[in-house]
Design an enzyme around this catalytic site. Structure first.
Site, short mmCIF file in Angstrom:
data_model
loop_
_atom_site.label_atom_id
_atom_site.label_comp_id
_atom_site.label_asym_id
_atom_site.label_seq_id
_atom_site.Cartn_x
_atom_site.Cartn_y
_atom_site.Cartn_z
N PRO A 152 0.84 -1.19 0.00
CA PRO A 152 0.00 0.00 0.00
C PRO A 152 0.88 1.25 0.00
CG PRO A 152 0.22 -0.84 2.22
CD PRO A 152 1.01 -1.78 1.33
N SER A 153 0.30 2.40 -0.29
CA SER A 153 1.14 3.60 -0.20
C SER A 153 1.12 4.19 1.21
CB SER A 153 0.76 4.64 -1.25
OG SER A 153 -0.62 4.81 -1.30
N HIS A 212 -6.79 0.10 4.26
CA HIS A 212 -7.80 0.81 3.46
C HIS A 212 -8.12 -0.02 2.23
CE1 HIS A 212 -3.88 2.09 1.94
NE2 HIS A 212 -4.46 2.30 0.77
C1 DD3 Z 1 -1.22 11.04 -0.74
C2 DD3 Z 1 -1.94 8.69 -0.53
C3 DD3 Z 1 -2.15 10.10 -0.03
C4 DD3 Z 1 0.57 12.69 -2.07
C5 DD3 Z 1 -0.71 12.54 -2.52
C6 DD3 Z 1 -1.61 11.71 -1.87
N1 DD3 Z 1 -7.77 10.63 -0.27
C7 DD3 Z 1 -4.18 11.40 0.47
C8 DD3 Z 1 -4.19 13.31 1.92
C9 DD3 Z 1 -5.58 13.35 1.92
C10 DD3 Z 1 -5.61 11.42 0.44
C11 DD3 Z 1 -6.43 10.50 -0.30
C12 DD3 Z 1 0.07 11.18 -0.29
C13 DD3 Z 1 -3.51 12.35 1.22
CL1 DD3 Z 1 -1.18 13.39 -3.93
C14 DD3 Z 1 0.96 12.02 -0.94
O1 DD3 Z 1 -3.52 10.41 -0.25
C15 DD3 Z 1 -6.29 12.42 1.17
N2 DD3 Z 1 -7.65 12.48 1.17
N3 DD3 Z 1 -5.93 9.51 -1.05
C16 DD3 Z 1 -8.35 11.59 0.46
N4 DD3 Z 1 -9.69 11.70 0.44
#
Ligand code: DD3
Length: 335
Positions: free
Chosen positions: A269-270, A275
């Site tokens: 997962p990242s 999740h």
């Molecule tokens: C993330 C995986 C993480 C860069 C980026 C995205 N969905 C999130 C913060 C709020 C969200 C997600 C990490 C980070 Cl572009 C680094 O994803 C988030 N809110 N995947 C939602 N709803």
């Protein structure tokens, strides 16, 4: 009749209706959806582009490493992702009517091409900002060669788990969602049970303006389930809730039936808080390839057959050349 029409207009609000309502309501993005950060006021115009991390003509995306000059003079790193969004079927008529110019590019027999110019409100670009961004964020989006790893249960215990524990991945944003400190107004469904409950919320990759690229995530309330590797039969009630209630909530809100969804977990997962991804089956979502996605229905069946399935089973996944975990596997002589 739109193919994407919800079955029950009373219960489901279409993305277009939602957009119109939001336009009427004024600014989209309350304090709740912005959390405590200053992301709502990112100074895009003051950012200089350091490097193009990645781009894709096919996906119509570009990933930028930018720098914003602070008052003290030292630049703060940012990752800015720009993406041309899919068409919204029900705004096409508006788009045709309100175009400002149709500029002929070439014409030959019955064939011709044009550049269509649109007013700003029909010409938005989805923009994702990570600010301030760490070196890890910059590396994450750099295009690199990838290698497939076969991780045995032993490899997980000896290599991957110690690596995960040594890292300080911040998942504050996950806790902000679970504690309603951010994005509270975006929650689609919640089962509040601390052990078997979860929050269903649109993933940040989806702007909710069209159903074509529908993407939601279910984040479990329970803390400490890092990934697929930690799952045992003990978690079946949680996983069944996510599967059943998640699909019910999506058909109710968006009119997309469970049979039109791809419901899966990533390995790796990242972020290491359990999740589940819900994407439209017709959408070739990033991260739904066979070397990363594990269907939730398969995960449930496997755990029903053997509680220790995911502790024992070798799992394959891809790692970028620069990822420290790949180095750990190399040092252990496993690649
Ligand atoms: C993330 C995986 C993480 C860069 C980026 C995205 N969905 C999130 C913060 C709020 C969200 C997600 C990490 C980070 Cl572009 C680094 O994803 C988030 N809110 N995947 C939602 N709803």
């Amino acid at each position: 009749m739109r193919a994407t029409s919800p079955p029950d207009e009373e219960m489901a609000e279409s993305p277009t209706a939602k957009r119109k309502r939001e336009e009427k309501d004024g600014e989209n993005g309350t304090a709740a959806s912005q959390g405590e950060s200053a992301a709502g006021s990112f100074p895009l115009a003051e950012m200089s582009v350091r490097k193009v991390l990645r781009e894709s003509a096919r996906d119509k995306t570009i990933f930028l490493h930018g720098q914003v000059n602070s008052a003290s003079g030292d630049g703060t790193d940012a990752v800015v992702i720009l993406e041309k969004t899919p068409f919204q079927e029900d705004s096409i008529a508006e788009l045709l009517k309100k175009h400002t110019q149709l500029q002929l590019q070439m014409s030959n027999d019955i064939y011709s091409t044009y550049h269509l110019y649109l007013p700003p409100e029909l010409n938005g670009i989805k923009t994702t900002v990570v600010y301030p961004a760490t070196e890890k964020h910059l590396q994450k989006y750099l295009r690199r060669e990838v290698y497939l790893i076969q991780e045995t249960g032993e490899d997980y215990k000896n290599i991957t788990l110690p690596f995960i524990q040594s890292q300080s991945f911040s998942i504050q944003w996950v806790y902000n969602i679970l504690e309603k400190k951010a994005e509270a107004d975006r929650i689609v469904y919640e089962n509040p049970d601390p052990a078997d409950g979860f929050v269903l919320i649109p993933d940040l990759k989806w702007n909710q303006k069209q159903l074509d690229d529908l993407y939601l995530i279910a984040i479990c309330h329970c803390r400490g389930i890092k990934s697929l590797r930690d799952l045992t039969a003990e978690h079946l009630p949680l996983l069944r809730n996510i599967s059943q209630e998640g699909k019910e909530a999506i058909v109710k809100r968006f009119g997309i039936a469970g049979t039109r969804l791809r419901v899966y977990l990533h390995y790796q997962p990242s972020y290491y808080h359990l999740h589940v991804h819900f994407t439209a089956l017709s959408y070739d979502a990033p991260g739904c390839s066979v070397e990363r996605a594990h269907l939730l229905s398969d995960v449930i069946s496997n755990l029903e057959l053997d509680s220790w399935y995911y502790e024992k089973r070798p799992l394959a996944f891809a790692l970028r050349a620069d990822e420290p975990l790949l180095k750990k596997f190399q040092e252990a002589g496993r690649v």
